[in-house]
Design an enzyme around this catalytic site. Structure first.
Site, mmCIF file in Angstrom:
data_model
loop_
_atom_site.group_PDB
_atom_site.id
_atom_site.type_symbol
_atom_site.label_atom_id
_atom_site.label_comp_id
_atom_site.label_asym_id
_atom_site.label_seq_id
_atom_site.Cartn_x
_atom_site.Cartn_y
_atom_site.Cartn_z
ATOM 1 N N ARG A 1 32.201 6.332 63.829
ATOM 2 C CA ARG A 1 32.522 4.908 63.686
ATOM 3 C C ARG A 1 33.104 4.439 65.012
ATOM 4 N NH1 ARG A 1 29.676 4.601 60.099
ATOM 5 N NH2 ARG A 1 30.018 3.923 57.951
ATOM 6 N N GLU B 1 29.688 -4.441 65.721
ATOM 7 C CA GLU B 1 28.234 -4.219 65.646
ATOM 8 C C GLU B 1 27.570 -5.460 65.087
ATOM 9 O OE1 GLU B 1 27.403 -0.547 63.587
ATOM 10 O OE2 GLU B 1 28.602 0.606 64.987
ATOM 11 N N HIS C 1 23.305 2.254 66.095
ATOM 12 C CA HIS C 1 23.725 2.762 64.769
ATOM 13 C C HIS C 1 22.490 3.223 63.982
ATOM 14 C CE1 HIS C 1 27.166 2.552 61.615
ATOM 15 N NE2 HIS C 1 26.318 3.545 61.342
#
Ligand SMILES: NC(=O)c1ccc[n+]([C@@H]2O[C@H](COP(=O)([O-])OP(=O)(O)OC[C@H]3O[C@@H](n4cnc5c(N)ncnc54)[C@H](O)[C@@H]3O)[C@@H](O)[C@H]2O)c1
Length: 324
Positions: free
Chosen positions: A236, A265, A284
């Protein structure tokens, strides 16, 4: 009319037929929403019996607005966008889908480690630019005998350790909740955080994001690390102080980074990380494969169906909800 309403808060998959099939068996209708803000989630989920959520925000204020919700299932492992404490207090089961992408994320971490150690991306760019110069990406060091540090040694990190075993590196890990005995056979030595930071040549991050891990890699931690270290984060973004990392990369205080996750993000268009040559950026994408996506959607829907049918889901993250 179906007995239950299950809202998918934010979209992104090609089809929701997996959810529809699983939930039809408990007489639940699937409603697709496109929530971005807390207000969107409140509006879409107010009368929902179950919620399937990906990145949409579910803080305490939104949990408080849920009138009949019995279960919130997160498409994924991390539940950092859900206020689990508030959900527990309200008797709402929060479920996740652990392990659905251990293979994918661990391979993503290994891919970033390998690309950094061999400077694959720099060489690719140089060749495409018409160059043919081994020295253009100096220095590259031999990896055999170097130290791979793992911050957190849960499911994904253990798979990374298994995959990295053939590299003949020394593998060390810091995890306050795991004993040497639990990682026996993996070739990993448990160390304290200070040792992990000061001795790793590669540091791969696999701890969850929470109050005790937010910015665990900050300017102070970065200052303790070797100038030749490569940091890989597939966990993360908030585990690293991104501003401090960017500065360390720009100043050459560390050798490089491979990042799949970011504090915000999508990564901001203007992020200075995009302009740095010593980092590799992915979007991601670690969790994704054609197989993992089917498993994710199916198991998340099964968690919701289980709760609506009065059963315990496979992976409640707040099991204390059952003892309340
Ligand atoms: N990039 C992606 O697409 C992607 C996909 C799935 C999971 N993830 C992330 O990967 C991370 C790891 O997932 P996992 O399935 O291996 O989780 P896991 O729960 O199996 O392992 C996490 C480990 O971190 C340890 N930990 C907790 N607090 C710690 C601390 N303060 N310091 C060090 N270790 C600590 C835990 O004890 C545990 O062993 C999660 O944050 C998850 O959100 C990312």
């Amino acid at each position: 009319m179906a007995k239950y309403k299950v809202v998918v808060t934010d979209l992104g998959y090609k089809t929701y037929d997996y959810e529809k099939n699983v939930l039809a068996a408990v007489d639940a209708e699937v409603v697709l929403a496109s929530c971005r803000t807390e207000e969107d989630v409140k509006k879409a989920c107010r009368d929902a019996d179950g919620v399937l959520l990906r990145s949409a925000p579910m803080p305490a204020a939104v949990v408080a607005s849920l009138e009949k919700c019995k279960v919130i299932a997160r498409y994924g492992v991390g539940v950092d966008n859900v206020d689990v404490e508030s959900a527990t207090a309200k008797g709402i089961v929060v479920a996740n889908v652990p392990g659905y992408c251990d293979d994918e994320v661990s391979t993503q971490a290994v891919a970033l480690i390998c690309a950094l150690m061999r400077k694959t991306v720099s060489h690719d760019k140089a060749v495409r630019a018409g160059k043919w110069d081994i020295g253009s990406a100096d220095p590259i060091y031999r990896t055999k005998g170097k130290t791979l540090g793992l911050l957190g040694i849960g499911r994904i990190a253990r798979t990374v350790a298994k995959k990295m075993a053939g590299f003949e590196m020394k593998m060390i890990a810091y995890d306050p909740y795991v004993t040497e005995e639990q990682v026996k056979g993996l070739g990993v030595t448990m160390v304290d955080l200070g040792t992990l930071l000061t001795t790793s040549d590669f540091l791969s991050i696999h701890a969850p994001l929470g109050p005790s891990t937010r910015h665990i890699i900050d300017a102070k931690a970065l200052a303790k690390m070797k100038p030749t270290v490569y940091i890989v984060n597939t966990s993360r973004g908030g585990l690293i102080d991104q501003k401090a990392l960017t500065q360390a990369l720009a100043d050459g205080k560390i050798a490089g980074a491979g990042l799949d996750v970011y504090e915000v993000e999508p990564l901001e268009a203007e992020s200075p990380l995009r302009r740095l040559d010593n980092c590799i950026l992915t979007d991601h994408a670690g969790w994704y494969s054609e197989e993992s996506i089917v498993e994710l959607q199916t198991r998340a829907a099964q968690a919701v169906a289980a709760v609506l049918a009065g059963r315990r889901p496979e992976s409640p993250v707040n099991p204390q909800v059952y003892t309340k």
